[in-house]
Design a protein around this motif. Structure first.
Motif, PDB file in Angstrom:
ATOM      1  N   LEU A  64       0.846  -1.195   0.000  1.00 25.92           N
ATOM      2  CA  LEU A  64       0.000   0.000   0.000  1.00 25.92           C
ATOM      3  C   LEU A  64       0.879   1.241   0.000  1.00 25.92           C
ATOM      4  CD1 LEU A  64      -2.893   1.186   0.241  1.00 25.92           C
ATOM      5  CD2 LEU A  64      -2.577   1.144   2.729  1.00 25.92           C
ATOM      6  N   GLU A  65       0.651   2.122  -0.955  1.00 28.64           N
ATOM      7  CA  GLU A  65       1.388   3.386  -1.027  1.00 28.64           C
ATOM      8  C   GLU A  65       0.414   4.534  -0.823  1.00 28.64           C
ATOM      9  OE1 GLU A  65       3.699   3.783  -4.511  1.00 28.64           O
ATOM     10  OE2 GLU A  65       4.914   1.994  -4.135  1.00 28.64           O
ATOM     11  N   LEU A  66       0.787   5.439   0.065  1.00 31.79           N
ATOM     12  CA  LEU A  66      -0.071   6.563   0.405  1.00 31.79           C
ATOM     13  C   LEU A  66       0.646   7.879   0.134  1.00 31.79           C
ATOM     14  CD1 LEU A  66      -1.409   5.290   3.851  1.00 31.79           C
ATOM     15  CD2 LEU A  66      -2.558   5.124   1.641  1.00 31.79           C
ATOM     16  N   LYS A  67      -0.094   8.858  -0.317  1.00 37.52           N
ATOM     17  CA  LYS A  67       0.429  10.198  -0.496  1.00 37.52           C
ATOM     18  C   LYS A  67      -0.071  11.047   0.667  1.00 37.52           C
ATOM     19  CE  LYS A  67       1.183  13.743  -3.989  1.00 37.52           C
ATOM     20  NZ  LYS A  67       0.915  14.177  -5.375  1.00 37.52           N
ATOM     21  N   ILE A  68       0.837  11.490   1.514  1.00 32.20           N
ATOM     22  CA  ILE A  68       0.467  12.192   2.748  1.00 32.20           C
ATOM     23  C   ILE A  68       1.043  13.603   2.759  1.00 32.20           C
ATOM     24  CG2 ILE A  68       0.220  10.101   4.141  1.00 32.20           C
ATOM     25  CD1 ILE A  68       3.077  10.465   5.053  1.00 32.20           C
ATOM     26  N   LYS A  69       0.438  14.463   3.554  1.00 28.49           N
ATOM     27  CA  LYS A  69       0.885  15.846   3.668  1.00 28.49           C
ATOM     28  C   LYS A  69       1.888  16.012   4.809  1.00 28.49           C
ATOM     29  CE  LYS A  69      -3.224  18.019   1.657  1.00 28.49           C
ATOM     30  NZ  LYS A  69      -4.337  18.988   1.880  1.00 28.49           N
ATOM     31  N   ASN A  70       1.529  15.498   5.985  1.00 29.25           N
ATOM     32  CA  ASN A  70       2.388  15.632   7.160  1.00 29.25           C
ATOM     33  C   ASN A  70       3.045  14.287   7.454  1.00 29.25           C
ATOM     34  OD1 ASN A  70       3.546  16.053   9.698  1.00 29.25           O
ATOM     35  ND2 ASN A  70       1.945  17.489  10.299  1.00 29.25           N
ATOM     36  N   ALA A  71       4.257  14.088   6.917  1.00 28.88           N
ATOM     37  CA  ALA A  71       4.936  12.798   7.046  1.00 28.88           C
ATOM     38  C   ALA A  71       5.310  12.481   8.485  1.00 28.88           C
ATOM     39  CB  ALA A  71       6.179  12.782   6.167  1.00 28.88           C
ATOM     40  N   LYS A  72       5.680  13.504   9.249  1.00 28.90           N
ATOM     41  CA  LYS A  72       6.104  13.286  10.643  1.00 28.90           C
ATOM     42  C   LYS A  72       4.934  12.847  11.521  1.00 28.90           C
ATOM     43  CE  LYS A  72       9.002  15.489  14.143  1.00 28.90           C
ATOM     44  NZ  LYS A  72       9.721  16.727  14.522  1.00 28.90           N
ATOM     45  N   LYS A  73       3.788  13.482  11.344  1.00 22.92           N
ATOM     46  CA  LYS A  73       2.594  13.128  12.123  1.00 22.92           C
ATOM     47  C   LYS A  73       2.109  11.738  11.743  1.00 22.92           C
ATOM     48  CE  LYS A  73      -2.007  14.825  13.316  1.00 22.92           C
ATOM     49  NZ  LYS A  73      -3.031  15.874  13.063  1.00 22.92           N
ATOM     50  N   PHE A  74       2.124  11.450  10.456  1.00 24.72           N
ATOM     51  CA  PHE A  74       1.708  10.129   9.986  1.00 24.72           C
ATOM     52  C   PHE A  74       2.603   9.042  10.552  1.00 24.72           C
ATOM     53  CE2 PHE A  74       2.165   6.669   6.936  1.00 24.72           C
ATOM     54  CZ  PHE A  74       0.848   6.255   6.796  1.00 24.72           C
ATOM     55  N   ASP A  75       3.910   9.295  10.587  1.00 24.55           N
ATOM     56  CA  ASP A  75       4.858   8.316  11.110  1.00 24.55           C
ATOM     57  C   ASP A  75       4.590   8.026  12.582  1.00 24.55           C
ATOM     58  OD1 ASP A  75       7.621   6.911  10.692  1.00 24.55           O
ATOM     59  OD2 ASP A  75       7.859   8.083  12.526  1.00 24.55           O
ATOM     60  N   ALA A  76       4.298   9.077  13.358  1.00 27.21           N
ATOM     61  CA  ALA A  76       4.024   8.894  14.790  1.00 27.21           C
ATOM     62  C   ALA A  76       2.756   8.072  15.009  1.00 27.21           C
ATOM     63  CB  ALA A  76       3.907  10.257  15.462  1.00 27.21           C
ATOM     64  N   GLU A  77       1.708   8.377  14.234  1.00 23.64           N
ATOM     65  CA  GLU A  77       0.443   7.662  14.389  1.00 23.64           C
ATOM     66  C   GLU A  77       0.576   6.202  13.956  1.00 23.64           C
ATOM     67  OE1 GLU A  77      -2.300   8.720  15.781  1.00 23.64           O
ATOM     68  OE2 GLU A  77      -1.467  10.716  16.168  1.00 23.64           O
ATOM     69  N   LEU A  78       1.287   5.970  12.846  1.00 21.94           N
ATOM     70  CA  LEU A  78       1.433   4.604  12.348  1.00 21.94           C
ATOM     71  C   LEU A  78       2.260   3.753  13.299  1.00 21.94           C
ATOM     72  CD1 LEU A  78       0.872   2.610  10.073  1.00 21.94           C
ATOM     73  CD2 LEU A  78       2.955   3.401   8.955  1.00 21.94           C
ATOM     74  N   ARG A  79       3.268   4.339  13.909  1.00 17.54           N
ATOM     75  CA  ARG A  79       4.106   3.569  14.831  1.00 17.54           C
ATOM     76  C   ARG A  79       3.334   3.178  16.093  1.00 17.54           C
ATOM     77  NH1 ARG A  79       9.055   2.876  13.106  1.00 17.54           N
ATOM     78  NH2 ARG A  79       9.933   4.314  11.547  1.00 17.54           N
ATOM     79  N   LYS A  80       2.366   3.992  16.478  1.00 17.84           N
ATOM     80  CA  LYS A  80       1.489   3.614  17.596  1.00 17.84           C
ATOM     81  C   LYS A  80       0.688   2.365  17.249  1.00 17.84           C
ATOM     82  CE  LYS A  80       0.855   8.291  19.462  1.00 17.84           C
ATOM     83  NZ  LYS A  80      -0.132   9.377  19.709  1.00 17.84           N
ATOM     84  N   ILE A  81       0.197   2.320  15.994  1.00 22.41           N
ATOM     85  CA  ILE A  81      -0.576   1.152  15.552  1.00 22.41           C
ATOM     86  C   ILE A  81       0.316  -0.076  15.471  1.00 22.41           C
ATOM     87  CG2 ILE A  81      -1.945   0.213  13.646  1.00 22.41           C
ATOM     88  CD1 ILE A  81      -2.772   3.086  12.990  1.00 22.41           C
ATOM     89  N   LEU A  82       1.541   0.089  14.952  1.00 23.24           N
ATOM     90  CA  LEU A  82       2.460  -1.042  14.845  1.00 23.24           C
ATOM     91  C   LEU A  82       2.855  -1.586  16.213  1.00 23.24           C
ATOM     92  CD1 LEU A  82       4.818   0.202  11.975  1.00 23.24           C
ATOM     93  CD2 LEU A  82       2.913  -1.397  11.818  1.00 23.24           C
ATOM     94  N   ASP A  83       3.021  -0.687  17.189  1.00 21.57           N
ATOM     95  CA  ASP A  83       3.342  -1.131  18.555  1.00 21.57           C
ATOM     96  C   ASP A  83       2.175  -1.900  19.166  1.00 21.57           C
ATOM     97  OD1 ASP A  83       5.809   0.034  18.352  1.00 21.57           O
ATOM     98  OD2 ASP A  83       5.205   1.912  19.308  1.00 21.57           O
ATOM     99  N   LYS A  84       0.978  -1.504  18.796  1.00 18.29           N
ATOM    100  CA  LYS A  84      -0.221  -2.156  19.337  1.00 18.29           C
ATOM    101  C   LYS A  84      -0.383  -3.558  18.759  1.00 18.29           C
ATOM    102  CE  LYS A  84      -5.176  -1.368  19.969  1.00 18.29           C
ATOM    103  NZ  LYS A  84      -6.317  -0.464  19.675  1.00 18.29           N
ATOM    104  N   TYR A  85      -0.060  -3.715  17.454  1.00 12.56           N
ATOM    105  CA  TYR A  85      -0.169  -5.023  16.796  1.00 12.56           C
ATOM    106  C   TYR A  85       1.241  -5.495  16.428  1.00 12.56           C
ATOM    107  CZ  TYR A  85      -5.034  -3.561  16.331  1.00 12.56           C
ATOM    108  OH  TYR A  85      -6.302  -3.125  16.595  1.00 12.56           O
ATOM    109  N   SER A  86       2.011  -5.790  17.450  1.00  7.85           N
ATOM    110  CA  SER A  86       3.420  -6.165  17.252  1.00  7.85           C
ATOM    111  C   SER A  86       3.595  -7.542  16.634  1.00  7.85           C
ATOM    112  CB  SER A  86       4.163  -6.108  18.593  1.00  7.85           C
ATOM    113  OG  SER A  86       3.525  -6.955  19.531  1.00  7.85           O
ATOM    114  N   ASN A  87       2.535  -8.358  16.620  1.00  9.02           N
ATOM    115  CA  ASN A  87       2.634  -9.715  16.063  1.00  9.02           C
ATOM    116  C   ASN A  87       2.520  -9.733  14.539  1.00  9.02           C
ATOM    117  OD1 ASN A  87      -0.029  -8.840  16.320  1.00  9.02           O
ATOM    118  ND2 ASN A  87      -0.836 -10.934  16.260  1.00  9.02           N
ATOM    119  N   LEU A  88       2.205  -8.595  13.916  1.00 13.74           N
ATOM    120  CA  LEU A  88       2.060  -8.521  12.469  1.00 13.74           C
ATOM    121  C   LEU A  88       3.432  -8.409  11.798  1.00 13.74           C
ATOM    122  CD1 LEU A  88      -0.965  -6.081  12.020  1.00 13.74           C
ATOM    123  CD2 LEU A  88      -0.976  -8.567  11.782  1.00 13.74           C
TER     124      LEU A  88
END
Length: 244
Positions: A64-88
Protein backbone atom coordinates in the motif's frame (compact mmCIF):
# COMPACT_ATOMS: atom_id res chain seq x y z
CA UNK A 1 8.03 -12.87 -27.71
CA UNK A 2 8.22 -16.46 -26.52
CA UNK A 3 8.88 -19.25 -29.08
CA UNK A 4 5.75 -21.13 -30.16
CA UNK A 5 7.06 -24.47 -28.93
CA UNK A 6 7.88 -23.14 -25.44
CA UNK A 7 5.36 -23.74 -22.72
CA UNK A 8 4.25 -20.66 -20.83
CA UNK A 9 4.22 -21.12 -17.06
CA UNK A 10 1.31 -20.26 -14.82
CA UNK A 11 3.30 -17.31 -13.49
CA UNK A 12 3.34 -15.59 -16.84
CA UNK A 13 1.11 -12.55 -17.31
CA UNK A 14 0.24 -10.98 -20.60
CA UNK A 15 -0.28 -7.23 -20.36
CA UNK A 16 -1.51 -4.93 -23.10
CA UNK A 17 -2.02 -1.19 -23.52
CA UNK A 18 1.11 -0.35 -21.54
CA UNK A 19 2.09 3.26 -20.98
CA UNK A 20 5.37 4.61 -19.67
CA UNK A 21 5.94 7.61 -17.41
CA UNK A 22 9.00 9.35 -16.02
CA UNK A 23 7.13 10.38 -12.86
CA UNK A 24 7.57 8.10 -9.87
CA UNK A 25 4.30 7.07 -8.18
CA UNK A 26 3.78 8.90 -4.90
CA UNK A 27 7.26 10.46 -5.19
CA UNK A 28 8.81 7.08 -4.44
CA UNK A 29 12.04 6.47 -6.35
CA UNK A 30 13.06 3.29 -4.53
CA UNK A 31 11.77 0.79 -7.07
CA UNK A 32 12.94 -1.11 -10.14
CA UNK A 33 9.78 -1.90 -12.12
CA UNK A 34 6.32 -0.76 -11.14
CA UNK A 35 3.08 -1.69 -12.90
CA UNK A 36 -0.16 0.08 -12.09
CA UNK A 37 -3.18 -2.06 -13.00
CA UNK A 38 -6.90 -2.01 -12.27
CA UNK A 39 -8.42 -4.05 -9.46
CA UNK A 40 -9.63 -6.84 -11.77
CA UNK A 41 -6.17 -7.42 -13.17
CA UNK A 42 -4.66 -7.22 -9.72
CA UNK A 43 -6.98 -9.97 -8.43
CA UNK A 44 -6.07 -12.16 -11.39
CA UNK A 45 -2.36 -11.65 -10.81
CA UNK A 46 -2.76 -12.28 -7.10
CA UNK A 47 -4.29 -15.70 -7.77
CA UNK A 48 -1.40 -16.80 -10.00
CA UNK A 49 1.47 -15.94 -7.71
CA UNK A 50 3.71 -18.94 -7.09
CA UNK A 51 7.03 -19.79 -5.52
CA UNK A 52 9.93 -18.04 -7.21
CA UNK A 53 13.61 -18.55 -6.30
CA UNK A 54 12.73 -20.05 -2.88
CA UNK A 55 10.75 -16.94 -2.02
CA UNK A 56 7.05 -17.32 -1.34
CA UNK A 57 4.72 -14.37 -1.45
CA UNK A 58 1.67 -14.90 0.71
CA UNK A 59 -1.81 -14.50 -0.73
CA UNK A 60 -2.44 -12.04 2.09
CA UNK A 61 0.59 -9.92 1.27
CA UNK A 62 -0.42 -6.40 0.28
CA UNK A 63 1.58 -3.34 -0.74
CA UNK A 64 0.00 0.00 0.00
CA UNK A 65 1.39 3.39 -1.03
CA UNK A 66 -0.07 6.56 0.41
CA UNK A 67 0.43 10.20 -0.50
CA UNK A 68 0.47 12.19 2.75
CA UNK A 69 0.88 15.85 3.67
CA UNK A 70 2.39 15.63 7.16
CA UNK A 71 4.94 12.80 7.05
CA UNK A 72 6.10 13.29 10.64
CA UNK A 73 2.59 13.13 12.12
CA UNK A 74 1.71 10.13 9.99
CA UNK A 75 4.86 8.32 11.11
CA UNK A 76 4.02 8.89 14.79
CA UNK A 77 0.44 7.66 14.39
CA UNK A 78 1.43 4.60 12.35
CA UNK A 79 4.11 3.57 14.83
CA UNK A 80 1.49 3.61 17.60
CA UNK A 81 -0.58 1.15 15.55
CA UNK A 82 2.46 -1.04 14.85
CA UNK A 83 3.34 -1.13 18.55
CA UNK A 84 -0.22 -2.16 19.34
CA UNK A 85 -0.17 -5.02 16.80
CA UNK A 86 3.42 -6.17 17.25
CA UNK A 87 2.63 -9.72 16.06
CA UNK A 88 2.06 -8.52 12.47
CA UNK A 89 4.74 -8.90 9.81
CA UNK A 90 5.01 -5.40 8.47
CA UNK A 91 7.51 -3.50 6.33
CA UNK A 92 7.23 0.27 6.42
CA UNK A 93 9.06 3.04 4.58
CA UNK A 94 8.50 6.78 4.70
CA UNK A 95 10.62 8.39 1.92
CA UNK A 96 9.10 11.81 2.54
CA UNK A 97 10.12 11.75 6.21
CA UNK A 98 13.58 10.42 5.35
CA UNK A 99 14.03 13.23 2.83
CA UNK A 100 12.89 15.77 5.44
CA UNK A 101 15.29 14.40 8.06
CA UNK A 102 18.17 14.49 5.54
CA UNK A 103 17.31 18.09 4.73
CA UNK A 104 17.28 19.02 8.42
CA UNK A 105 20.64 17.31 8.92
CA UNK A 106 22.15 19.19 5.96
CA UNK A 107 20.66 22.44 7.26
CA UNK A 108 22.14 21.87 10.74
CA UNK A 109 25.58 21.05 9.30
CA UNK A 110 25.44 24.07 6.96
CA UNK A 111 24.39 26.38 9.81
CA UNK A 112 27.24 25.11 12.01
CA UNK A 113 29.84 25.52 9.26
CA UNK A 114 28.64 28.99 8.23
CA UNK A 115 28.48 30.11 11.87
CA UNK A 116 32.02 28.88 12.47
CA UNK A 117 33.24 30.56 9.26
CA UNK A 118 31.56 33.84 10.24
CA UNK A 119 33.09 33.67 13.72
CA UNK A 120 36.58 33.07 12.30
CA UNK A 121 36.09 35.86 9.74
CA UNK A 122 35.07 38.35 12.47
CA UNK A 123 38.15 37.45 14.52
CA UNK A 124 40.37 37.91 11.45
CA UNK A 125 38.77 41.29 10.58
CA UNK A 126 39.14 42.52 14.16
CA UNK A 127 42.77 41.40 14.20
CA UNK A 128 43.53 43.26 10.95
CA UNK A 129 41.89 46.47 12.20
CA UNK A 130 43.72 46.37 15.54
CA UNK A 131 47.05 45.58 13.89
CA UNK A 132 46.82 48.53 11.47
CA UNK A 133 45.64 50.97 14.12
CA UNK A 134 48.29 49.88 16.61
CA UNK A 135 51.04 50.06 13.98
CA UNK A 136 50.13 53.61 12.97
CA UNK A 137 49.78 54.78 16.58
CA UNK A 138 53.20 53.39 17.49
CA UNK A 139 54.79 55.18 14.52
CA UNK A 140 53.33 58.62 15.19
CA UNK A 141 56.75 60.06 16.00
CA UNK A 142 58.18 58.63 12.79
CA UNK A 143 55.42 60.21 10.70
CA UNK A 144 55.80 63.51 12.57
CA UNK A 145 59.54 63.57 11.72
CA UNK A 146 58.74 62.92 8.04
CA UNK A 147 56.38 65.89 8.05
CA UNK A 148 58.87 68.10 9.88
CA UNK A 149 61.52 67.57 7.20
CA UNK A 150 59.09 68.57 4.44
CA UNK A 151 57.14 65.46 3.39
CA UNK A 152 53.63 66.42 2.28
CA UNK A 153 50.51 64.90 3.83
CA UNK A 154 49.52 63.45 0.45
CA UNK A 155 52.87 61.70 0.05
CA UNK A 156 52.76 60.40 3.63
CA UNK A 157 49.22 59.08 3.23
CA UNK A 158 50.19 57.34 -0.01
CA UNK A 159 53.20 55.75 1.68
CA UNK A 160 51.12 54.41 4.59
CA UNK A 161 48.40 53.10 2.25
CA UNK A 162 50.85 51.29 -0.04
CA UNK A 163 52.70 49.83 2.93
CA UNK A 164 49.54 48.35 4.44
CA UNK A 165 48.29 47.06 1.06
CA UNK A 166 51.66 45.38 0.51
CA UNK A 167 51.45 43.67 3.91
CA UNK A 168 47.89 42.57 3.09
CA UNK A 169 49.03 41.16 -0.25
CA UNK A 170 51.82 39.24 1.48
CA UNK A 171 49.36 37.78 4.02
CA UNK A 172 47.02 36.81 1.17
CA UNK A 173 49.76 34.83 -0.57
CA UNK A 174 50.38 32.72 2.55
CA UNK A 175 46.65 32.36 3.19
CA UNK A 176 45.87 31.28 -0.39
CA UNK A 177 48.67 28.70 -0.39
CA UNK A 178 47.27 27.12 2.79
CA UNK A 179 43.70 27.36 1.45
CA UNK A 180 44.60 25.67 -1.84
CA UNK A 181 46.22 22.86 0.13
CA UNK A 182 43.10 22.33 2.25
CA UNK A 183 40.83 22.50 -0.83
CA UNK A 184 43.01 19.91 -2.59
CA UNK A 185 42.75 17.53 0.39
CA UNK A 186 38.95 17.92 0.59
CA UNK A 187 38.49 17.37 -3.16
CA UNK A 188 40.80 14.34 -3.05
CA UNK A 189 38.68 12.80 -0.28
CA UNK A 190 35.50 13.53 -2.27
CA UNK A 191 36.99 11.80 -5.34
CA UNK A 192 37.16 8.55 -3.34
CA UNK A 193 33.35 8.31 -3.51
CA UNK A 194 31.76 6.59 -6.50
CA UNK A 195 28.44 5.57 -8.03
CA UNK A 196 25.23 7.19 -6.88
CA UNK A 197 26.95 8.38 -3.69
CA UNK A 198 29.74 10.21 -5.54
CA UNK A 199 30.33 13.64 -4.05
CA UNK A 200 31.16 16.45 -6.47
CA UNK A 201 32.78 19.53 -4.92
CA UNK A 202 33.29 22.44 -7.35
CA UNK A 203 36.38 24.59 -7.03
CA UNK A 204 35.38 27.69 -4.96
CA UNK A 205 36.59 30.30 -7.45
CA UNK A 206 33.91 32.87 -6.55
CA UNK A 207 34.56 32.50 -2.80
CA UNK A 208 38.29 33.06 -3.31
CA UNK A 209 37.68 36.20 -5.41
CA UNK A 210 35.26 37.57 -2.79
CA UNK A 211 37.81 36.87 -0.01
CA UNK A 212 40.59 38.68 -1.86
CA UNK A 213 38.39 41.71 -2.59
CA UNK A 214 37.08 41.80 1.00
CA UNK A 215 40.64 41.71 2.37
CA UNK A 216 41.79 44.71 0.34
CA UNK A 217 38.58 46.65 1.07
CA UNK A 218 38.98 46.11 4.84
CA UNK A 219 42.66 47.13 4.74
CA UNK A 220 41.87 50.22 2.64
CA UNK A 221 39.03 51.42 4.89
CA UNK A 222 40.94 50.76 8.12
CA UNK A 223 44.04 52.56 6.82
CA UNK A 224 41.91 55.46 5.64
CA UNK A 225 40.34 55.76 9.09
CA UNK A 226 43.74 55.68 10.82
CA UNK A 227 45.17 58.28 8.41
CA UNK A 228 42.25 60.62 9.14
CA UNK A 229 42.98 60.30 12.87
CA UNK A 230 46.65 60.98 12.19
CA UNK A 231 45.83 64.22 10.36
CA UNK A 232 44.37 65.66 13.55
CA UNK A 233 47.67 65.18 15.40
CA UNK A 234 49.95 68.23 15.82
CA UNK A 235 53.56 67.60 14.74
CA UNK A 236 55.10 69.66 17.54
CA UNK A 237 52.94 68.04 20.25
CA UNK A 238 53.81 64.57 19.03
CA UNK A 239 57.57 65.21 19.06
CA UNK A 240 57.38 67.04 22.42
CA UNK A 241 55.46 64.16 24.04
CA UNK A 242 57.96 61.67 22.68
CA UNK A 243 60.89 63.65 24.15
CA UNK A 244 59.17 63.88 27.52
Amino acid sequence: DYPKNEKISDCYFELSNLYFTNIAPFDNYNFYSTFIVNSKMFDEMNKKRKKDNNFFVSENSTTLELKIKNAKKFDAELRKILDKYSNLSFSYQNPKLEFYENQMTQLAVSFTLYSLSTFIALIAITSVINTINTSINLRKIEFAIFKSVGQSSKSLNKMIMLENLFLGFKALIYGLIISFGIIHIIMSIADLSYGENKIKIPFPTLSIIISIMATFIIIFLTTKYSINKLKKENIIDVIRNQNI
